[in-house]
Every structure is written in C-alpha cells, then in structure tokens.
Write an enzyme that holds these catalytic residues in place. Structure first.
Site, PDB file in Angstrom:
ATOM      1  CB  SER A 211      62.285  17.043  65.680  1.00 60.54           C
ATOM      2  OG  SER A 211      62.826  15.339  66.147  1.00 60.54           O
ATOM      3  CE1 TYR A 234      57.929  11.693  60.151  1.00 57.92           C
ATOM      4  CE2 TYR A 234      57.493  10.679  61.849  1.00 57.92           C
ATOM      5  CZ  TYR A 234      57.710  11.806  61.393  1.00 57.92           C
ATOM      6  OH  TYR A 234      57.312  13.167  61.244  1.00 57.92           O
ATOM      7  CE  LYS A 238      60.044  13.800  61.111  1.00 48.07           C
ATOM      8  NZ  LYS A 238      61.287  15.398  60.660  1.00 48.07           N
TER       9      LYS A 238
HETATM   10  N1  NAP Z   1      51.803  15.968  61.439  1.00 45.51           N
HETATM   11  C1  NAP Z   1      52.268  15.721  62.481  1.00 45.51           C
HETATM   12  O1  NAP Z   1      51.792  15.495  63.293  1.00 45.51           O
HETATM   13  C2  NAP Z   1      53.628  15.852  62.238  1.00 45.51           C
HETATM   14  C3  NAP Z   1      54.588  15.510  63.907  1.00 45.51           C
HETATM   15  C4  NAP Z   1      56.214  15.429  63.981  1.00 45.51           C
HETATM   16  C5  NAP Z   1      56.193  15.815  63.357  1.00 45.51           C
HETATM   17  N2  NAP Z   1      55.830  16.645  61.872  1.00 45.51           N
HETATM   18  C6  NAP Z   1      57.291  16.781  60.592  1.00 45.51           C
HETATM   19  O2  NAP Z   1      56.251  18.055  60.157  1.00 45.51           O
HETATM   20  C7  NAP Z   1      57.251  18.619  58.258  1.00 45.51           C
HETATM   21  C8  NAP Z   1      55.852  18.342  57.935  1.00 45.51           C
HETATM   22  O3  NAP Z   1      55.074  17.627  57.744  1.00 45.51           O
HETATM   23  P1  NAP Z   1      53.771  17.353  58.067  1.00 45.51           P
HETATM   24  O4  NAP Z   1      52.949  16.664  58.674  1.00 45.51           O
HETATM   25  O5  NAP Z   1      52.768  18.962  57.614  1.00 45.51           O
HETATM   26  O6  NAP Z   1      53.315  16.825  56.340  1.00 45.51           O
HETATM   27  P2  NAP Z   1      52.487  17.019  54.790  1.00 45.51           P
HETATM   28  O7  NAP Z   1      51.648  17.584  55.076  1.00 45.51           O
HETATM   29  O8  NAP Z   1      52.325  15.855  54.430  1.00 45.51           O
HETATM   30  O9  NAP Z   1      54.112  18.283  54.373  1.00 45.51           O
HETATM   31  C9  NAP Z   1      54.641  17.682  53.938  1.00 45.51           C
HETATM   32  C10 NAP Z   1      55.794  18.512  53.786  1.00 45.51           C
HETATM   33  O10 NAP Z   1      57.027  18.380  53.046  1.00 45.51           O
HETATM   34  C11 NAP Z   1      57.303  18.538  51.332  1.00 45.51           C
HETATM   35  N3  NAP Z   1      57.654  17.338  50.956  1.00 45.51           N
HETATM   36  C12 NAP Z   1      57.683  15.814  50.608  1.00 45.51           C
HETATM   37  N4  NAP Z   1      58.488  15.355  49.850  1.00 45.51           N
HETATM   38  C13 NAP Z   1      59.285  16.215  49.262  1.00 45.51           C
HETATM   39  C14 NAP Z   1      60.420  16.456  48.817  1.00 45.51           C
HETATM   40  N5  NAP Z   1      60.854  15.444  48.081  1.00 45.51           N
HETATM   41  N6  NAP Z   1      61.472  17.770  48.573  1.00 45.51           N
HETATM   42  C15 NAP Z   1      61.031  18.685  48.968  1.00 45.51           C
HETATM   43  N7  NAP Z   1      59.474  18.663  50.025  1.00 45.51           N
HETATM   44  C16 NAP Z   1      58.713  17.299  49.955  1.00 45.51           C
HETATM   45  C17 NAP Z   1      55.382  18.183  50.642  1.00 45.51           C
HETATM   46  O11 NAP Z   1      55.221  18.498  49.813  1.00 45.51           O
HETATM   47  P3  NAP Z   1      54.778  17.769  48.365  1.00 45.51           P
HETATM   48  O12 NAP Z   1      52.937  18.461  49.120  1.00 45.51           O
HETATM   49  O13 NAP Z   1      54.762  17.777  46.806  1.00 45.51           O
HETATM   50  O14 NAP Z   1      54.680  16.178  48.882  1.00 45.51           O
HETATM   51  C18 NAP Z   1      55.226  19.118  52.026  1.00 45.51           C
HETATM   52  O15 NAP Z   1      55.170  20.282  51.705  1.00 45.51           O
HETATM   53  C19 NAP Z   1      57.662  16.668  58.929  1.00 45.51           C
HETATM   54  O16 NAP Z   1      59.204  16.955  58.651  1.00 45.51           O
HETATM   55  C20 NAP Z   1      57.594  16.187  59.847  1.00 45.51           C
HETATM   56  O17 NAP Z   1      58.284  14.738  60.290  1.00 45.51           O
HETATM   57  C21 NAP Z   1      54.587  16.785  61.524  1.00 45.51           C
END
Ligand code: NAP
Length: 436
Positions: A211, A234, A238
């Site tokens: 989340s 988004y 969550k």
């Molecule tokens: N960054 C933060 O501060 C933060 C904070 C709170 C929560 N989150 C959560 O953490 C998780 C990962 O995010 P991140 O920050 O690491 O972002 P990210 O670097 O953009 O990673 C997202 C991942 O999800 C994959 N993905 C996206 N769409 C997809 C689909 N349709 N089918 C399968 N895989 C898919 C992407 O693959 P591709 O490379 O192929 O697109 C990538 O591997 C998410 O759930 C996000 O909401 C992140």
C-alpha cells in the site's frame, strides 16, 4: 499437498512470488529477501524466488542483476567466514515468470503455469503497480516542496491524474465492460491471481500487499470502486488495498473471504493477508527525468534529516516492511496481530536512515483496529502524519468495517463476472479444471 511443514525448520524449499521485480521496490524486495533469508533461515532451507516481469528481456536483465547482488552478498559473507559462499549460493534459486496485470488473460496464464507444477507457495508480494499520472503541476509542486517539504513529499497533491484511464479490451467481446487501469494493475489483477493461486497456498502462506502512506480516505469512494471518476485513482487504489486487507479477518467479511480463499484440503486455516508500505522511496514511479530525479532524492534526504519518519529514500531500506511480512517469525507477525490487532506495517526510519518496521495509522482503523489503542512500535507524533487526519472514533471504526464489507462484496461479484468472461482455469491435465 501437506501444508503443515511450512515455516518449520525442516522445510526444504521456501517459495516466494514477487510481482514487478525488475525495478524500484520490487527489485529491492527481491534483493533484501535473498539477504535476510540467507542469514536468518536454517542452512537446510532454500529460497525459490519467482520474480515477475512483463517480458523476456526484462526477465533476463532482472535475473542478471539479482545474480550480481547475490554475488556481492556472498563475497561479503566470505570475508567474514571463508568458504561460506559455497553453502549459501546453493540455497538460492532464482526464476523469472511473466505477467502483465493489465491483461487478465496473462494473469490467468501465470496462474495456470504455477498450478500445473503444483508447487506450494509460501508467500506472495503484490508489489507491481502504476501511478496513472500524466505529469506534475510544476508551479504547485515547487511551491509545496519549498514551503512544506515533509508533508508535501509524503502526501503529494501536485501529480496531474489521467482521469478515467481504462485497460485495453480483455476478451474482444463487444459487451465487455471497461476496467479502470490503475485499479486493475494495483488491485484487481493481483486479486484474481490470489484467488487462482489459492490451491497452492497453505495455512501459513502469507499474501503481502503493498500500500502507501498516502492512502487517504478522501481519495477513495466505494461508489467508484475502480477510480474511474477519481482525481487520485492511485491513492484510492491503495486505500482500497488497506480496506481489503485490514478487514479480511473480520467475521463480517467472512461470507466473501471464504469464497475468495476457499479452504483447501489439509489447511488448518486460510492463508492470511498482510498490508505493508515502503514509506517514501526514490523510484521510477515518479516518472522524472534524470536531473529532476536527483533533485527528488536530495529533497527526500532533507525531509529525513528534518525528522520525517517515512523518508526511507532508498528502495532497499523501503523494502524492510515487505520482507518482514514475508519472513518474520510467527510470533512477530501472525501471532502478534492476533494478540494486538491487525496492522498496516510501514517502513520507517530515523534521521540516520536506520530503517525499522512500524505500525502506521489508518483513518477508521487507527493502529490496530481498536479505538484508542496504540501498540508499541507505532509511528505517532505530529511529524509525517497527515495534517487533515481525523482521530478514529467508534463510529469511524464501524464505518471502516462497513466499507470493507462493501468492497469485499463488490470485488467478489466482479471476480465472478470476469471469471465468467475469461473461462475457468485449466491446468491441462485430462481437462482438469481447478476453478471456474
Ligand atoms: N516509490 C514510492 O515511494 C512508493 C510509495 C508507496 C508505495 N509504493 C508502491 O510500491 C510498488 C512499486 O512501485 P515502485 O515505486 O517501485 O515503482 P516502479 O519502479 O515504477 O515499479 C513498478 C513495477 O511494477 C511493474 N508494473 C507496472 N505495471 C505493470 C503491469 N501492468 N503488469 C505487471 N507489472 C507491472 C513495473 O514493470 P515495468 O517496468 O514493466 O513497467 C515495475 O516493475 C507500487 O505498488 C507502488 O504503489 C511506492
């Protein structure tokens, strides 16, 4: 399948599936899981890490980078105990699988592939996700960051949403309803996958959802489950995740959870769902060009130095809560939640980047589903908490549970509809069908 062996010291293989493992948090969770598994689990146990990406090229690249990380860990271990790397290396098996959560046929294909093997799954981490933004409102972003850094970078209001974003057609049928894109990538694809993989899950299998700290109640409305009219789809997805997981063990949702995760032969209890969040970490989800990405990291570090408990900055540190949810001893998680209430487990940090796992307040649920109760290890205090938050009252708690029941009901109905359209899961053995 005997599920009584999982989490016991004599269990040979511990299988974990992580989605979206090629970048950001998903890659970091995979690396951290390898590290913590090798040094906390008995030498007799092997980690089988199934990491998902969207295509073969990303899969190969991720495999290569995970191997590189493993080699670094092994070298460091060898520096402490000569020759140990030979033992440790044999305890990690890495395997890429493919899934695109926006194509439900691809989600189904992954489920069928894994069901065909009949290999028990010990944990899943539903990490993959999209933001669904088209950019940032720069004047607003700059002003907010300069005048209110911690709050503005924890609860951003300056991304410009792509309102009403839907997936491509799933089946080619002319009467197919639309599916919200952010909803499908972040929640519904994983929701279906959980249900379809349930025959591979035992009593102690952990279903870990990712989340966000910014999952505020005003970003979600049960009238718009898929966020098609939402300004903050988004964050709403969550909040939906929080509602689903935190109410998943209540008697009032049992009518739905029992069909979602039907009891399997030999199971003492249904597998449990856990909700975690990584705090604020620098990843490509922000979609910034390189220079702005550097500025983003700088702003995040300053926020941490100013006392923010949520600015973990590095994805590896942010992975601490998800990895905890996967491998923490039963006394530290399932039993703790039974005693002290279900929680949203966040990655938190001190000023020097000393990461830890902390309970996070959720409006309507508070820290553990009990009004006025703050278990040890919860993040309290004014810094990093949402300024517009309302204290959870008895009425608020009831409202949360009611909303939880409603979203469970609607998601189960939606699952039924889509399973009807997509057809049953076939695992290719004399036409055997696991579900339909
Ligand atoms: N960054 C933060 O501060 C933060 C904070 C709170 C929560 N989150 C959560 O953490 C998780 C990962 O995010 P991140 O920050 O690491 O972002 P990210 O670097 O953009 O990673 C997202 C991942 O999800 C994959 N993905 C996206 N769409 C997809 C689909 N349709 N089918 C399968 N895989 C898919 C992407 O693959 P591709 O490379 O192929 O697109 C990538 O591997 C998410 O759930 C996000 O909401 C992140």
């Amino acid at each position: 399948m005997d599920d009584t062996t999982s989490y016991k010291t004599d269990k040979v293989t511990f299988t974990v599936l992580v989605t979206g493992a090629n970048s950001g948090l998903g890659f970091a969770i995979s690396c951290r899981l390898i590290d913590e598994f090798l040094f906390t689990r008995p030498q007799s146990q092997t980690l089988h890490l199934l990491f998902s990406t969207r295509d073969a090229r990303k899969s190969e690249d991720t495999q290569r980078r995970l191997r590189k990380h493993l080699q670094k860990t092994l070298q460091e271990a060898n520096g402490r105990t000569m020759g140990i790397s030979l033992l440790l290396e044999a305890r990690v098996k890495l395997e890429g699988v493919l899934v695109d959560l926006l194509q439900l046929t691809s989600v189904k294909a992954l489920a069928e592939q894994l069901l065909r093997r009949n290999q028990k799954i010990d944990a899943v981490v539903w990490n993959a996700g999209i933001a669904g933004w088209k950019g940032l409102n720069w004047p607003k972003a700059i002003w907010h960051i300069l005048t209110d850094l911690i709050h503005a970078s924890t609860y951003p209001t300056y991304p410009i949403p792509l309102e009403g974003l839907v997936t491509k057609a799933q089946t080619g049928s002319s009467d197919e309803p639309q599916l919200g894109q952010v909803f499908t990538a972040n929640v519904f694809g994983h929701y279906l996958l959980t249900h379809w993989l349930s025959p591979l899950m035992g009593s102690e299998t952990r279903i870990v959802w990712i989340s966000s700290i910014s999952a505020l109640p005003e970003t979600f409305s049960p009238e718009d489950l898929q966020g098609l009219k939402a300004q903050m789809a988004y964050e709403g997805s969550k909040r939906l995740t929080d509602l689903l997981v935190l109410t998943s063990e209540l008697p009032s949702t049992q009518a739905y959870t029992s069909t979602f995760l039907p009891e399997q032969e030999g199971q003492r209890q249904r597998p449990k769902m856990y909700v975690t969040h990584p705090g604020v970490v620098g990843t490509s989800i922000a979609g910034l060009p390189r220079l702005l990405e550097l500025l983003m990291f700088a702003a995040f570090y300053i926020a941490r130095w100013l006392g923010s408990p949520w600015h973990l900055v590095s994805a590896y540190k942010g992975a601490v809560s998800a990895v905890f949810a996967v491998i923490a001893h039963a006394s530290q998680l399932p039993e703790l939640e039974e005693r002290e209430g279900k929680g949203k487990w966040g990655s938190a940090t001190g000023v020097y980047g000393d990461e830890r796992v902390a309970r996070t307040e959720v409006e309507g649920w508070a820290f553990c589903g009990r009004v006025g109760v703050v278990p040890t290890g919860s993040v309290t205090g004014p810094v990093g908490r949402y300024r517009g938050r309302r204290e959870t009252t008895g009425e608020g708690r009831e409202g949360f549970e009611e909303e939880g029941r409603r979203v469970w009901r609607e998601l189960e109905a939606l699952r039924g509809e889509w399973e009807g359209r997509l057809g049953g899961i076939g695992i290719g053995q004399e036409g055997s069908v696991v579900d339909g």
